[in-house]
Design a protein around this motif. Sequence first.
Motif, PDB file in Angstrom:
ATOM      1  N   LEU A   1       0.828  -1.209   0.000  1.00 48.41           N
ATOM      2  CA  LEU A   1       0.000   0.000   0.000  1.00 48.41           C
ATOM      3  C   LEU A   1       0.861   1.257   0.000  1.00 48.41           C
ATOM      4  N   LYS A   2       1.993   1.215   0.689  1.00 47.88           N
ATOM      5  CA  LYS A   2       2.919   2.356   0.713  1.00 47.88           C
ATOM      6  C   LYS A   2       3.510   2.582  -0.683  1.00 47.88           C
ATOM      7  N   LEU A   3       3.892   1.478  -1.336  1.00 46.65           N
ATOM      8  CA  LEU A   3       4.420   1.547  -2.704  1.00 46.65           C
ATOM      9  C   LEU A   3       3.371   2.153  -3.646  1.00 46.65           C
ATOM     10  N   TYR A   4       2.123   1.685  -3.492  1.00 44.47           N
ATOM     11  CA  TYR A   4       1.037   2.214  -4.322  1.00 44.47           C
ATOM     12  C   TYR A   4       0.806   3.697  -4.049  1.00 44.47           C
ATOM     13  N   GLU A   5       0.778   4.070  -2.760  1.00 46.31           N
ATOM     14  CA  GLU A   5       0.524   5.464  -2.409  1.00 46.31           C
ATOM     15  C   GLU A   5       1.595   6.373  -3.020  1.00 46.31           C
ATOM     16  N   GLU A   6       2.835   5.899  -2.981  1.00 46.23           N
ATOM     17  CA  GLU A   6       3.953   6.698  -3.464  1.00 46.23           C
ATOM     18  C   GLU A   6       4.021   6.775  -4.994  1.00 46.23           C
ATOM     19  N   TYR A   7       3.753   5.663  -5.673  1.00 41.67           N
ATOM     20  CA  TYR A   7       3.993   5.597  -7.124  1.00 41.67           C
ATOM     21  C   TYR A   7       2.759   5.322  -7.980  1.00 41.67           C
ATOM     22  N   GLY A   8       1.753   4.653  -7.443  1.00 36.96           N
ATOM     23  CA  GLY A   8       0.610   4.225  -8.250  1.00 36.96           C
ATOM     24  C   GLY A   8      -0.625   5.089  -8.140  1.00 36.96           C
ATOM     25  N   LEU A   9      -0.821   5.693  -6.978  1.00 29.41           N
ATOM     26  CA  LEU A   9      -2.045   6.454  -6.713  1.00 29.41           C
ATOM     27  C   LEU A   9      -2.237   7.602  -7.699  1.00 29.41           C
ATOM     28  N   ALA A  10      -1.204   8.407  -7.894  1.00 29.93           N
ATOM     29  CA  ALA A  10      -1.349   9.587  -8.772  1.00 29.93           C
ATOM     30  C   ALA A  10      -1.686   9.208 -10.218  1.00 29.93           C
ATOM     31  N   PRO A  11      -0.909   8.304 -10.857  1.00 27.81           N
ATOM     32  CA  PRO A  11      -1.276   7.970 -12.243  1.00 27.81           C
ATOM     33  C   PRO A  11      -2.614   7.246 -12.353  1.00 27.81           C
TER      34      PRO A  11
ATOM     35  N   LYS B   1     -12.017   2.597 -21.949  1.00 23.43           N
ATOM     36  CA  LYS B   1     -11.367   3.824 -22.397  1.00 23.43           C
ATOM     37  C   LYS B   1     -10.417   4.354 -21.312  1.00 23.43           C
ATOM     38  N   LYS B   2     -10.907   4.422 -20.088  1.00 18.44           N
ATOM     39  CA  LYS B   2     -10.096   4.963 -18.982  1.00 18.44           C
ATOM     40  C   LYS B   2      -8.916   4.055 -18.663  1.00 18.44           C
ATOM     41  N   ARG B   3      -9.144   2.745 -18.659  1.00 14.17           N
ATOM     42  CA  ARG B   3      -8.058   1.814 -18.350  1.00 14.17           C
ATOM     43  C   ARG B   3      -7.011   1.794 -19.474  1.00 14.17           C
ATOM     44  N   ALA B   4      -7.446   1.968 -20.715  1.00 16.24           N
ATOM     45  CA  ALA B   4      -6.491   2.034 -21.832  1.00 16.24           C
ATOM     46  C   ALA B   4      -5.596   3.263 -21.703  1.00 16.24           C
ATOM     47  N   ALA B   5      -6.176   4.390 -21.300  1.00 19.15           N
ATOM     48  CA  ALA B   5      -5.394   5.616 -21.094  1.00 19.15           C
ATOM     49  C   ALA B   5      -4.379   5.404 -19.965  1.00 19.15           C
ATOM     50  N   MET B   6      -4.801   4.723 -18.891  1.00 24.41           N
ATOM     51  CA  MET B   6      -3.892   4.441 -17.777  1.00 24.41           C
ATOM     52  C   MET B   6      -2.756   3.527 -18.232  1.00 24.41           C
ATOM     53  N   GLN B   7      -3.095   2.501 -19.010  1.00 23.57           N
ATOM     54  CA  GLN B   7      -2.080   1.553 -19.484  1.00 23.57           C
ATOM     55  C   GLN B   7      -1.076   2.218 -20.415  1.00 23.57           C
ATOM     56  N   ALA B   8      -1.444   3.337 -21.016  1.00 26.78           N
ATOM     57  CA  ALA B   8      -0.536   4.055 -21.915  1.00 26.78           C
ATOM     58  C   ALA B   8       0.351   5.049 -21.164  1.00 26.78           C
ATOM     59  N   ASP B   9       0.151   5.175 -19.856  1.00 27.86           N
ATOM     60  CA  ASP B   9       0.874   6.176 -19.058  1.00 27.86           C
ATOM     61  C   ASP B   9       2.184   5.592 -18.524  1.00 27.86           C
ATOM     62  N   PRO B  10       3.322   6.180 -18.878  1.00 26.85           N
ATOM     63  CA  PRO B  10       4.622   5.668 -18.399  1.00 26.85           C
ATOM     64  C   PRO B  10       4.742   5.672 -16.874  1.00 26.85           C
TER      65      PRO B  10
ATOM     66  N   TRP C   1       2.369   4.931 -14.785  1.00 30.97           N
ATOM     67  CA  TRP C   1       1.687   3.717 -14.331  1.00 30.97           C
ATOM     68  C   TRP C   1       2.611   2.510 -14.518  1.00 30.97           C
ATOM     69  N   HIS C   2       3.305   2.456 -15.650  1.00 30.52           N
ATOM     70  CA  HIS C   2       4.226   1.339 -15.895  1.00 30.52           C
ATOM     71  C   HIS C   2       5.398   1.358 -14.924  1.00 30.52           C
ATOM     72  N   ALA C   3       5.846   2.545 -14.527  1.00 29.42           N
ATOM     73  CA  ALA C   3       6.916   2.651 -13.529  1.00 29.42           C
ATOM     74  C   ALA C   3       6.453   2.032 -12.209  1.00 29.42           C
ATOM     75  N   PHE C   4       5.182   2.298 -11.823  1.00 31.68           N
ATOM     76  CA  PHE C   4       4.643   1.683 -10.609  1.00 31.68           C
ATOM     77  C   PHE C   4       4.555   0.169 -10.757  1.00 31.68           C
ATOM     78  N   LEU C   5       4.052  -0.307 -11.890  1.00 31.14           N
ATOM     79  CA  LEU C   5       3.918  -1.759 -12.088  1.00 31.14           C
ATOM     80  C   LEU C   5       5.277  -2.450 -11.990  1.00 31.14           C
ATOM     81  N   LYS C   6       6.300  -1.813 -12.534  1.00 25.03           N
ATOM     82  CA  LYS C   6       7.652  -2.374 -12.476  1.00 25.03           C
ATOM     83  C   LYS C   6       8.129  -2.448 -11.022  1.00 25.03           C
ATOM     84  N   LYS C   7       7.941  -1.378 -10.262  1.00 29.42           N
ATOM     85  CA  LYS C   7       8.339  -1.362  -8.848  1.00 29.42           C
ATOM     86  C   LYS C   7       7.558  -2.418  -8.062  1.00 29.42           C
ATOM     87  N   SER C   8       6.287  -2.580  -8.402  1.00 25.64           N
ATOM     88  CA  SER C   8       5.449  -3.565  -7.739  1.00 25.64           C
ATOM     89  C   SER C   8       5.950  -4.988  -8.026  1.00 25.64           C
TER      90      SER C   8
END
Length: 107
Positions: free
Chosen positions: A22-32, A68-77, A79-86
Amino acid sequence: GATMIYDVRVYTCKPGTVPAQLKLYEEYGLAPQTKHLGQPVMYGFSEVGELNTYTHVWAYESQADREKKRAAMQADPDWHAFLKKSREAGNLVAQRNQVMVAAPFMK
């Protein structure tokens, strides 16, 4: 009014790692994520019952709105930075999600 749909996502973590995830998400995933999906209906972790899990619920106007919204999120670098950290953290062991429709009497 229009029937909302709800994307209910349940993640299972290795024992004791929910706070770190949850801390990782709050720091890197929440905003995107909220940039593209808006605010979640609920984002929480289990206190009783199925432990080592957290759940988040997102509301959409329709399946098309969700896609539509999830596709836009998946295109956001970001979001991918968070997924990589996760992935690197290795806390997650399972995920289930379902798309639900509110009962007719829910307003």
